[in-house]
Design an enzyme around this catalytic site. Structure first.
Site, PDB file in Angstrom:
ATOM      1  N   THR A 221      48.258  29.062  32.337  1.00 37.05           N
ATOM      2  CA  THR A 221      48.947  29.900  33.315  1.00 37.05           C
ATOM      3  C   THR A 221      50.459  29.769  33.223  1.00 37.05           C
ATOM      4  OG1 THR A 221      47.071  29.660  34.820  1.00 37.05           O
ATOM      5  CG2 THR A 221      49.129  30.446  35.765  1.00 37.05           C
TER       6      THR A 221
ATOM      7  N   TRP B 195      24.773  32.644  44.356  1.00 37.57           N
ATOM      8  CA  TRP B 195      25.143  31.987  45.612  1.00 37.57           C
ATOM      9  C   TRP B 195      25.304  32.978  46.762  1.00 37.57           C
ATOM     10  CZ3 TRP B 195      27.971  31.734  41.050  1.00 37.57           C
ATOM     11  CH2 TRP B 195      29.019  32.666  40.947  1.00 37.57           C
TER      12      TRP B 195
ATOM     13  N   GLU C 250      32.748  28.402  45.026  1.00 37.61           N
ATOM     14  CA  GLU C 250      34.138  28.789  45.280  1.00 37.61           C
ATOM     15  C   GLU C 250      35.106  27.945  44.459  1.00 37.61           C
ATOM     16  OE1 GLU C 250      35.234  31.326  46.787  1.00 37.61           O
ATOM     17  OE2 GLU C 250      33.394  32.021  47.742  1.00 37.61           O
TER      18      GLU C 250
ATOM     19  N   CYS D  87      39.379  55.806  42.456  1.00 34.27           N
ATOM     20  CA  CYS D  87      39.823  56.528  43.651  1.00 34.27           C
ATOM     21  C   CYS D  87      39.008  57.796  43.899  1.00 34.27           C
ATOM     22  CB  CYS D  87      41.307  56.887  43.525  1.00 34.27           C
ATOM     23  SG  CYS D  87      42.394  55.450  43.442  1.00 34.27           S
TER      24      CYS D  87
ATOM     25  N   CYS E 119      35.978  56.866  45.829  1.00 34.97           N
ATOM     26  CA  CYS E 119      36.186  55.878  46.882  1.00 34.97           C
ATOM     27  C   CYS E 119      35.900  56.474  48.255  1.00 34.97           C
ATOM     28  CB  CYS E 119      37.621  55.363  46.830  1.00 34.97           C
ATOM     29  SG  CYS E 119      38.014  54.207  48.162  1.00 34.97           S
TER      30      CYS E 119
ATOM     31  N   TYR F   2      41.840  24.014  34.338  1.00 32.03           N
ATOM     32  CA  TYR F   2      42.329  23.656  35.675  1.00 32.03           C
ATOM     33  C   TYR F   2      41.552  22.442  36.205  1.00 32.03           C
ATOM     34  CZ  TYR F   2      44.500  28.240  35.394  1.00 32.03           C
ATOM     35  OH  TYR F   2      45.243  29.325  34.991  1.00 32.03           O
TER      36      TYR F   2
ATOM     37  N   CYS G  30      43.464  56.472  52.755  1.00 29.74           N
ATOM     38  CA  CYS G  30      44.201  55.495  51.953  1.00 29.74           C
ATOM     39  C   CYS G  30      45.641  55.965  51.735  1.00 29.74           C
ATOM     40  CB  CYS G  30      43.515  55.282  50.612  1.00 29.74           C
ATOM     41  SG  CYS G  30      44.381  54.114  49.525  1.00 29.74           S
TER      42      CYS G  30
ATOM     43  N   TYR H 179      41.952  30.021  51.657  1.00 32.60           N
ATOM     44  CA  TYR H 179      40.951  30.972  51.155  1.00 32.60           C
ATOM     45  C   TYR H 179      39.571  30.336  51.079  1.00 32.60           C
ATOM     46  CZ  TYR H 179      37.977  33.218  47.757  1.00 32.60           C
ATOM     47  OH  TYR H 179      36.884  33.760  47.129  1.00 32.60           O
TER      48      TYR H 179
ATOM     49  N   ASP I 160      41.768  36.884  49.269  1.00 35.39           N
ATOM     50  CA  ASP I 160      41.954  36.633  47.843  1.00 35.39           C
ATOM     51  C   ASP I 160      42.689  37.828  47.239  1.00 35.39           C
ATOM     52  OD1 ASP I 160      40.052  38.633  47.737  1.00 35.39           O
ATOM     53  OD2 ASP I 160      38.722  37.571  46.347  1.00 35.39           O
TER      54      ASP I 160
END
Length: 335
Positions: free
Chosen positions: A282, A3, A16, A178, A181, A61, A187, A99, A117
């Protein structure tokens, strides 16, 4: 991901909704199945509910699936099949929060709305050194405002996708990369050695334990099932006769329990039982067992429908039950 880069709001919305609370690896296969079965939102809108839930089976869900179908019907029948192209109108649709509305608005219509998110929150928290807990009202507002201020207003779709991908592949929850990165030198979390503690969460998730004893009642080569209609887990899915208890019982204890005896005294005999199954949701843990009961007379409870054994595979069951059904041949039941 198939997508990505597209502008079709139906496909973006579908992806989504599927990816809410679902890993990309699992969700991709469901996305392909839905697009193949329902290429347009109109085709999804006219589909029978049971058919849509069966296609969704295993994703969990299930409120998402109910909202998916409700929104498809609103757009198809009330909006003449035209997906709304403004953030507020998208947000007003059933099952769409800030979102998802921002994702559709920016990806499909290039509107300047930041997608916030878990990946975005983590990147923003670490890069800027923000320590407000992300699961508080104050924190949610702060991260939403910060993400919106950082948004590339002229190219919001690509920016949103980029920062989400960055969080998923570089600034990961565990073992972030890291050392390679490109944002390392600016950062705050890296400079102050806070990558393991950011973002901050203030609440521990409270979980409830529930014990389900499913009775597979057979009479004249048919099995009794019902659709769950209560506003509880697995609403709109099918299940067998259920006895729920507040504590874990052995098979012998459940077949001598008053609820079992009230159902089957002089009507049936317990013939065998499955192993115990467990599923972690959950907010709750479901644990239970399946008992096989050969009834001597028709089941009196009119909430239940008798179906052929061969028709069970066409019904949408919760994963707790489908895991059992996948093993039924090995367990030598229904013989």
């Amino acid at each position: 991901m198939p997508w990505k880069g597209g502008k079709n709001p139906y496909k973006i919305w579908l992806s989504e909704i599927i990816l809410q609370q679902t890993r990309v690896e699992q969700g991709t296969a469901y996305y392909h199945r839905f697009i193949e079965k329902f290429p347009t939102i109109q085709q999804l809108a006219i589909a029978p509910e049971d058919e849509v839930f069966k296609l969704w089976e295993g994703l969990g869900y299930y409120t998402r699936c109910r909202n998916l179908l409700a929104t498809a019907r609103i757009i198809a029948f009330e909006m003449k099949g035209i997906f709304p192209n403004e953030y507020a109108a998208i947000l007003a649709l059933k099952g769409i929060g800030p979102y998802t509305a921002a994702a559709i608005a920016s990806f499909a219509f290039n509107l300047p709305h930041a997608v916030v998110d878990g990946n975005v929150t983590r990147v923003v928290s670490r890069f800027l050194g923000l320590q407000t807990p992300i699961d508080t009202t104050e924190g949610k507002k702060e991260y939403a405002n910060t993400a919106q201020n950082l948004l590339h207003k002229k190219d919001p779709g690509n920016y949103n996708q980029a920062i989400m991908d960055f969080g998923a592949t570089i600034c990961k929850p565990q073992a972030p990369l890291c050392q390679i990165c490109p944002l390392q030198k600016n950062c705050v979390a890296f400079a102050k050695e806070l990558t393991k503690t950011l973002p901050v969460k203030s609440k521990k998730l409270a979980r409830r334990s529930r014990y389900f004893y499913y009775l597979i009642v057979e009479f004249k080569d048919k099995i009794y099932v019902r659709k769950r209609t209560e506003k509880d887990i697995w609403q709109s899915l099918w299940e067998f006769v259920l006895i729920e208890k507040e504590e874990k019982l052995t098979v012998n204890e459940i077949i001598n329990d008053v609820d079992f005896l009230n159902l089957f005294e002089d009507k049936g005999v317990q013939i065998s039982a499955s192993p115990f199954y467990k599923q972690q949701l959950t907010h709750q843990t479901i644990e239970g067992v399946f008992l096989f009961v050969k009834a001597r007379s028709a089941f009196a409870d009119n909430r239940f429908t008798a179906v052929k054994k061969s028709d069970l595979k066409s019904l949408a069951f919760p994963r707790f039950i489908t895991r059992f059904l996948e093993l039924k041949d090995d367990l030598k039941i229904f013989e």
